[in-house]
Structure formats: structure tokens, C-alpha cells
Design a protein around this motif. Structure first.
Motif, PDB file in Angstrom:
ATOM      1  N   ARG A 285       1.749  38.712  30.586  1.00 27.60           N
ATOM      2  CA  ARG A 285       1.907  39.700  29.522  1.00 27.60           C
ATOM      3  C   ARG A 285       1.348  39.107  28.236  1.00 27.60           C
ATOM      4  O   ARG A 285       1.171  37.883  28.119  1.00 27.60           O
ATOM      5  CB  ARG A 285       3.377  40.065  29.322  1.00 27.60           C
ATOM      6  CG  ARG A 285       4.254  38.919  28.827  1.00 27.60           C
ATOM      7  CD  ARG A 285       5.701  39.325  28.775  1.00 27.60           C
ATOM      8  NE  ARG A 285       6.559  38.179  28.482  1.00 27.60           N
ATOM      9  CZ  ARG A 285       7.884  38.166  28.696  1.00 27.60           C
ATOM     10  NH1 ARG A 285       8.479  39.240  29.214  1.00 27.60           N
ATOM     11  NH2 ARG A 285       8.594  37.092  28.406  1.00 27.60           N
ATOM     12  N   LEU A 286       1.065  39.955  27.282  1.00 27.61           N
ATOM     13  CA  LEU A 286       0.577  39.498  25.983  1.00 27.61           C
ATOM     14  C   LEU A 286       1.712  38.862  25.189  1.00 27.61           C
ATOM     15  O   LEU A 286       2.878  39.220  25.355  1.00 27.61           O
ATOM     16  CB  LEU A 286       0.001  40.672  25.185  1.00 27.61           C
ATOM     17  CG  LEU A 286      -1.215  41.388  25.776  1.00 27.61           C
ATOM     18  CD1 LEU A 286      -1.603  42.559  24.897  1.00 27.61           C
ATOM     19  CD2 LEU A 286      -2.387  40.438  25.943  1.00 27.61           C
TER      20      LEU A 286
ATOM     21  N   THR B 175      -1.596  35.076  26.043  1.00 26.08           N
ATOM     22  CA  THR B 175      -0.810  35.635  27.141  1.00 26.08           C
ATOM     23  C   THR B 175       0.134  34.560  27.652  1.00 26.08           C
ATOM     24  O   THR B 175      -0.032  33.365  27.365  1.00 26.08           O
ATOM     25  CB  THR B 175      -1.705  36.112  28.306  1.00 26.08           C
ATOM     26  OG1 THR B 175      -2.466  34.995  28.800  1.00 26.08           O
ATOM     27  CG2 THR B 175      -2.651  37.207  27.851  1.00 26.08           C
TER      28      THR B 175
END
Length: 242
Positions: free
Chosen positions: A53-54, A43
Motif C-alpha cells: 500500500r502507499l 510504499t
């Protein structure tokens, strides 16, 4: 940790508060997991580091998952059900290059075990019932490619009994009858009956049972076991097609 990863995947860009709300995990625990995920590169922080976020690194977690694994997942419950009706060990294998790889077997739960057909075992494709059953349902192009590589390795057909001519005969018999049979050979004093598993008109593997040759009259075995194996092969295919 997996719950947090899945939640980030579902939410997209999100905050610790968002993750706390959807997972019920405490904020301090989520903070620690997010820090760990960031340190491993799965992440990244965005929007002034208030959200995460990934990253593309998350895709590496699925690198070891292959289509064969999905096939094994689908085959396992089918083999478990078939084992209730057929006493001998069952095996499901898929092709890899020029061998069949055992993906699932009931040997761990079957009391009648007399060979080493463990998961991950590599079996010759052109000389085994499983391989011939699979090849009998393959496209001509795929089958000829395997036979050509076998020819290069084995030499002239009149030198070795497992040459291309013998392989072609075994495969043709399997295509004609709908099953492949091995009686004798490895392991000794056993027989194997195998049928192809075909998904969306594409051969993906083979399913077989192996039993002591002296324990069952071959004609009875064929009459009783082939329909059960074919029914289970169709069930594995249906689990994908549905």
C-alpha cells in the motif's frame, strides 16, 4: 512507475498479481518497481508482505506543485488562442508576497520579442501594469496590506515617484477603467496593457500584452486589445469555474 503508483492509489491494498492484472505490466517488472518504491518509502508491505500500500511519503511527490501551477496550466491554452488574434507577446502572472511572478508567456513562440519577460520573472506589484491590474481587483484588506509594506520600503510619497500616493492613483485608474496601462518605463519605448484575472470573485492574477509604443496608436491599442484581454481573462476564470 507512475502507472504502478496510480494503480496502487486506485486499488488501495493490493498484490503484485492485482497490479499485473490492471496494468498489463509483467510481474517481474512490477516486483522490481515495488521494491524500488518500498526502498524510497513510498510504499510498504502488509499482510505478511504479500500485499502493498502507499505510505504518507507519497504526499511529498506533490510538495512542489502549487496552486500557481494549476493556474498556469489553465492559462496556457487560452494564451495560445489569444496569440492567434493579437500579434504581441502575452503574459500571465500571479501574486507572491509583494511581487507578480510570470507563470506563463508566449514569448518562446512569438517573433516579436523585445524584453526578457521569461517564466519565473518577478515584477514589482505597485509599479507595473500587471501588479496594478491585479491590485485593482483585490479585496481592500489585501490591497492595503501590500500598499503598507510598499510605504515602509519606499519612504514618503514626495521623495519617490513610485510612492503609495502614485500607486493608489494607478490602481484606482485600473479599477475605474477595467485595465491598467504602462506607457514608457521598463522596458523602454514599450507599452503594456493588463487586465485582472478573477476566479469566483477572487483576484488570482493578471494578463497583459506588451508592444512597441511606436508601432500602435495607443487609442487603437486600447480599443482593440482590452476587449481581447478581458475575454481571455474570463476564459481562464471559466476553465476553473466550470
Amino acid at each position: 512507475m507512475l502507472t504502478v503508483i496510480k494503480s496502487i492509489n486506485d486499488l488501495g491494498i493490493c498484490t503484485v498479481v492485482d497490479l499485473h492484472r490492471v496494468t498489463g505490466i509483467s510481474r517481474p517488472a512490477i516486483h522490481r518497481m515495488v521494491d524500488s518504491l518500498c526502498s524510497f518509502g513510498y510504499t510498504e508491505r502488509v499482510s505478511g508482505k504479500s500485499a502493498i500500500r502507499l505510505t504518507s511519503q507519497i504526499l511529498s511527490l506533490s510538495a512542489g506543485y502549487k496552486p500557481e501551477s494549476r493556474l498556469a496550466e489553465k492559462a496556457a491554452p487560452v494564451l495560445a488562442e489569444l496569440q492567434k488574434r493579437l500579434r504581441w507577446p502575452l503574459t500571465f502572472a500571479t501574486p507572491e508576497d509583494d511581487v507578480m511572478v510570470v507563470q506563463e508567456t508566449t514569448r518562446d513562440s512569438n517573433p516579436f520579442v523585445f524584453d526578457s519577460g521569461r517564466t519565473g520573472l518577478h515584477l514589482p506589484m505597485t509599479t507595473t501594469a500587471m501588479g496594478c491590474a491585479y491590485l485593482s481587483a483585490c479585496t481592500t484588506e489585501d490591497r492595503e496590506a501590500v500598499l503598507e509594506r510598499h510605504r515602509r520600503r519606499s519612504g514618503p510619497d514626495d521623495v519617490r515617484g513610485d510612492g503609495v500616493a502614485a500607486a493608489r492613483y494607478r490602481i484606482a485608474q485600473a479599477a475605474e477603467k477595467g485595465y491598467a496601462l504602462r506607457s514608457g518605463g521598463e522596458p523602454e519605448r514599450t507599452s503594456t496593457i493588463a487586465v485582472p484575472v478573477v476566479v469566483y470573485s477572487t483576484a488570482v492574477g493578471a494578463l497583459c500584452t506588451t508592444f512597441p509604443t511606436s508601432a500602435v496608436v495607443l487609442g487603437d491599442a486600447l480599443n482593440n486589445y482590452v476587449p481581447l484581454l478581458q475575454e481571455s481573462a474570463r476564459a481562464i476564470a471559466a476553465s476553473f469555474e466550470n
